[in-house]
Write an enzyme that holds these catalytic residues in place. Structure first.
Site, PDB file in Angstrom:
ATOM      1  N   MET A   8     -98.323  26.907   7.195  1.00 35.01           N
ATOM      2  CA  MET A   8     -96.930  26.670   7.681  1.00 35.01           C
ATOM      3  C   MET A   8     -95.947  25.967   6.931  1.00 35.01           C
ATOM      4  O   MET A   8     -96.261  24.823   7.181  1.00 35.01           O
ATOM      5  CB  MET A   8     -96.979  26.715   9.246  1.00 35.01           C
ATOM      6  CG  MET A   8     -97.612  27.575  10.064  1.00 35.01           C
ATOM      7  SD  MET A   8     -96.948  27.796  11.674  1.00 35.01           S
ATOM      8  CE  MET A   8     -98.161  26.836  12.594  1.00 35.01           C
ATOM      9  N   CYS A 114     -93.050  35.999   3.647  1.00 33.09           N
ATOM     10  CA  CYS A 114     -92.129  35.250   4.021  1.00 33.09           C
ATOM     11  C   CYS A 114     -90.671  35.757   4.354  1.00 33.09           C
ATOM     12  O   CYS A 114     -90.261  36.714   3.436  1.00 33.09           O
ATOM     13  CB  CYS A 114     -91.860  34.186   2.951  1.00 33.09           C
ATOM     14  SG  CYS A 114     -90.821  32.757   2.925  1.00 33.09           S
ATOM     15  N   ASN A 215    -102.958  38.304  13.375  1.00 32.77           N
ATOM     16  CA  ASN A 215    -102.190  37.063  13.356  1.00 32.77           C
ATOM     17  C   ASN A 215    -100.856  37.412  14.261  1.00 32.77           C
ATOM     18  O   ASN A 215    -100.345  38.415  14.265  1.00 32.77           O
ATOM     19  CB  ASN A 215    -101.815  36.463  12.140  1.00 32.77           C
ATOM     20  CG  ASN A 215    -100.726  35.240  11.974  1.00 32.77           C
ATOM     21  OD1 ASN A 215     -99.856  35.316  11.374  1.00 32.77           O
ATOM     22  ND2 ASN A 215    -101.121  34.323  12.645  1.00 32.77           N
ATOM     23  N   GLU A 217     -98.571  35.007  17.591  1.00 36.87           N
ATOM     24  CA  GLU A 217     -98.372  34.980  19.083  1.00 36.87           C
ATOM     25  C   GLU A 217     -99.936  34.689  19.769  1.00 36.87           C
ATOM     26  O   GLU A 217     -99.867  34.979  20.942  1.00 36.87           O
ATOM     27  CB  GLU A 217     -97.704  36.139  19.808  1.00 36.87           C
ATOM     28  CG  GLU A 217     -96.440  36.469  19.194  1.00 36.87           C
ATOM     29  CD  GLU A 217     -95.611  35.377  19.570  1.00 36.87           C
ATOM     30  OE1 GLU A 217     -95.600  34.608  20.634  1.00 36.87           O
ATOM     31  OE2 GLU A 217     -94.519  34.690  18.548  1.00 36.87           O
ATOM     32  N   GLY A 239    -101.894  30.118  14.175  1.00 30.67           N
ATOM     33  CA  GLY A 239    -100.624  29.278  13.376  1.00 30.67           C
ATOM     34  C   GLY A 239    -100.251  28.377  14.719  1.00 30.67           C
ATOM     35  O   GLY A 239    -100.607  27.138  15.193  1.00 30.67           O
ATOM     36  N   ARG A 240     -99.042  28.552  15.391  1.00 28.23           N
ATOM     37  CA  ARG A 240     -98.201  27.702  16.397  1.00 28.23           C
ATOM     38  C   ARG A 240     -99.325  27.188  17.525  1.00 28.23           C
ATOM     39  O   ARG A 240     -98.975  26.252  18.185  1.00 28.23           O
ATOM     40  CB  ARG A 240     -96.833  28.106  16.682  1.00 28.23           C
ATOM     41  CG  ARG A 240     -95.940  28.274  15.483  1.00 28.23           C
ATOM     42  CD  ARG A 240     -94.588  29.136  15.850  1.00 28.23           C
ATOM     43  NE  ARG A 240     -95.343  30.453  15.967  1.00 28.23           N
ATOM     44  CZ  ARG A 240     -94.576  31.633  16.561  1.00 28.23           C
ATOM     45  NH1 ARG A 240     -93.120  31.354  16.851  1.00 28.23           N
ATOM     46  NH2 ARG A 240     -94.910  32.654  16.907  1.00 28.23           N
TER      47      ARG A 240
HETATM   48  C1  LIG Z   1     -92.547  26.955   9.990  1.00 24.88           C
HETATM   49  C2  LIG Z   1     -93.338  27.956   9.584  1.00 24.88           C
HETATM   50  C3  LIG Z   1     -93.824  27.981   8.268  1.00 24.88           C
HETATM   51  C4  LIG Z   1     -94.583  29.017   7.811  1.00 24.88           C
HETATM   52  N1  LIG Z   1     -94.801  29.041   6.553  1.00 24.88           N
HETATM   53  C5  LIG Z   1     -95.607  29.975   6.070  1.00 24.88           C
HETATM   54  C6  LIG Z   1     -96.047  30.077   4.508  1.00 24.88           C
HETATM   55  O1  LIG Z   1     -96.112  29.104   3.745  1.00 24.88           O
HETATM   56  N2  LIG Z   1     -97.011  31.233   4.332  1.00 24.88           N
HETATM   57  C7  LIG Z   1     -97.337  32.097   5.218  1.00 24.88           C
HETATM   58  O2  LIG Z   1     -97.962  33.167   4.562  1.00 24.88           O
HETATM   59  N3  LIG Z   1     -96.768  32.241   6.399  1.00 24.88           N
HETATM   60  C8  LIG Z   1     -96.083  31.122   6.653  1.00 24.88           C
HETATM   61  N4  LIG Z   1     -95.823  31.071   8.009  1.00 24.88           N
HETATM   62  C9  LIG Z   1     -96.202  32.229   8.873  1.00 24.88           C
HETATM   63  C10 LIG Z   1     -97.100  31.717   9.914  1.00 24.88           C
HETATM   64  O3  LIG Z   1     -98.244  31.749   8.903  1.00 24.88           O
HETATM   65  C11 LIG Z   1     -97.678  32.707  11.144  1.00 24.88           C
HETATM   66  O4  LIG Z   1     -97.884  34.095  10.333  1.00 24.88           O
HETATM   67  C12 LIG Z   1     -96.575  32.957  11.880  1.00 24.88           C
HETATM   68  O5  LIG Z   1     -96.271  31.645  12.407  1.00 24.88           O
HETATM   69  C13 LIG Z   1     -97.281  33.887  13.094  1.00 24.88           C
HETATM   70  O6  LIG Z   1     -98.479  33.230  13.830  1.00 24.88           O
HETATM   71  P1  LIG Z   1     -98.494  32.255  15.094  1.00 24.88           P
HETATM   72  O7  LIG Z   1     -97.628  33.204  15.970  1.00 24.88           O
HETATM   73  O8  LIG Z   1    -100.088  32.006  15.326  1.00 24.88           O
HETATM   74  O9  LIG Z   1     -97.789  30.943  14.810  1.00 24.88           O
HETATM   75  C14 LIG Z   1     -94.863  30.253   8.405  1.00 24.88           C
HETATM   76  C15 LIG Z   1     -94.391  29.993  10.118  1.00 24.88           C
HETATM   77  C16 LIG Z   1     -93.767  29.064  10.460  1.00 24.88           C
HETATM   78  C17 LIG Z   1     -93.130  28.978  11.925  1.00 24.88           C
END
Ligand SMILES: Cc1cc2nc3c(=O)[nH]c(=O)nc-3n(C[C@H](O)[C@H](O)[C@H](O)COP(=O)(O)O)c2cc1C
Length: 385
Positions: A8, A114, A215, A217, A239-240
């Site tokens: 992230m 991205c 991956n 949510e 992630g989050r």
């Molecule tokens: C602030 C932010 C930055 C992110 N940066 C990247 C990144 O550098 N590379 C990538 O593949 N995904 C990136 N993502 C996507 C996350 O890796 C992930 O796929 C997405 O947040 C969904 O997962 P989650 O619901 O568990 O957060 C980013 C997401 C967020 C919110």
């Protein structure tokens, strides 16, 4: 089951990777029964993207994003980190992947997800999903460029505007020799809006044989169960959810034991000394602009009442008690102080608190107290108190 920590950009960087993989080393942590897994419950991290535009980057550029390259490619707590590259030129990506592998990254991950406009305008990230043939050429070039023992993986969304090429992209990645695909189960057009379409990953599983990781949510153990059931994947990327609840990986393991069989014996990183991370922080891209409108993370800036609209769930107990987490905020801050320019430091802590307050009333109180300050000294005072 593998549990991966998501990349992230601007949020889950070196400092937070280090901190989240220290979780679970104290007493009284829920889920500590998953004896052989890493104490944090995390099997592997992926670095935030390193953008490749027109040159072979020098080693220092890789180390800036991924200081773990100085410590055997692992966090100080011993969890391997895989560097992620973002770009659209197969030859350049291959050259940079070879250098990243040489520097000791535990594999090379390729970004096909991205959603940032500046990245997509240059044909990178999720824009590549409109061109499975180019996706294939990128993965194949990178696969050829790195030694056979170094895994090449991909992280994709379901598509750009729609998901009808999801299967073609997954097949292209598989045919090019990747060893794993993480699927963020949304298109670029979906942004970060719930839901995640985990059942579409099950469709992909019917087409490709290589391991898929679900991956998107996964905020709770229950979400993890539902994501596994809908996608058919045992492995998950968090992630989050993990930033909001640093004990989430442990809790998922505890809930799913004994099916969980960790792969390797874990050791701390012998080279570990936070003191070596002295390099100056230069974000490659300003993530506040990249993700502000879509992520639901950065909308919670001071003055904004829109953070996680309707999503706050502090009624769910956290899996790591606040008393256990509180010292980790201190070690996080120590790393931020070493690596982040002073004027950006307060924002980093507030970003984490913004997500932590989903679970911890104490984080809510801290966020309320600190939300209007941009003064690192004020933060230091709060942490000292
Ligand atoms: C602030 C932010 C930055 C992110 N940066 C990247 C990144 O550098 N590379 C990538 O593949 N995904 C990136 N993502 C996507 C996350 O890796 C992930 O796929 C997405 O947040 C969904 O997962 P989650 O619901 O568990 O957060 C980013 C997401 C967020 C919110």
């Amino acid at each position: 089951m593998q549990l991966l920590l998501a990349p992230m950009e601007g949020l889950l960087d070196f400092a937070l990777r280090d901190t989240l993989t220290r979780v679970g080393q104290g007493p009284g942590v829920a889920g500590a029964g998953a004896a052989q897994a890493h104490p944090s419950g995390v099997d592997r991290c992926v670095s935030e993207f390193i953008r490749i535009t027109d040159t072979l980057l020098p080693a220092r550029a890789f180390i800036r994003t991924m200081p773990e390259l100085l410590t055997g490619g692992r966090t100080l707590a011993g969890v391997p980190v895989r560097g992620q590259l973002l770009g659209s030129d197969p030859t350049l990506l291959a050259e940079n992947a070879a250098r990243l592998a040489e520097l000791g990254s535990h594999g090379v991950d390729l970004n096909f997800g991205c959603p940032a406009k500046v990245v997509n305008r240059h044909g990178g990230g999720s824009a590549l999903l409109d061109d499975p043939e180019l996706v294939h050429r990128i993965v194949a070039a990178v696969r050829r460029a790195v030694p056979p023992g170094v895994p090449v993986s991909a992280k994709m969304r379901l598509g750009f505007n729609d998901d009808y090429r999801a299967e073609d992209n997954a097949l292209a990645i598989e045919a090019a020799g990747a060893s794993e695909i993480v699927v963020h189960a949304r298109t670029k057009a979906h942004g970060y809006r719930p839901p995640a379409y985990w059942e579409r990953i099950a469709d992909l599983r019917r087409e490709v044989k290589l391991p898929l990781v679900a991956n998107g949510e996964i905020w709770t153990v229950d979400d993890a169960r539902r994501a596994q059931a809908a996608s058919g994947c045992t492995s998950l990327m968090l992630g989050r959810g993990m930033v909001a609840d640093p004990g989430l990986a442990l809790a998922i393991r505890a809930a799913m034991a004994p099916a969980d069989a960790p792969a390797a014996p874990w050791q701390g990183n012998a080279a570990g000394s936070a003191g070596i991370y002295k390099e100056k922080w230069h974000p490659a891209l300003d993530c506040n602009n990249l993700f502000a409108t879509e992520s639901g993370v950065l909308e919670g800036r001071p003055g904004s009442a829109t953070a996680f609209k309707g999503l706050l769930d502090t009624q769910l107990p956290p899996h790591v008690p606040w008393a256990e987490l509180r010292p980790l905020l201190g070690s996080f801050w120590a790393l931020v102080e070493q690596r982040v320019e002073r004027r950006h430091r307060a924002g980093r802590l507030k970003q984490w608190l913004n997500l932590l307050r989903r679970r911890y009333p104490e984080a809510q109180a801290a966020f309320d107290e600190l939300r209007t300050t941009n003064d690192a000294q004020h933060m230091e005072g709060w942490l000292a108190g």
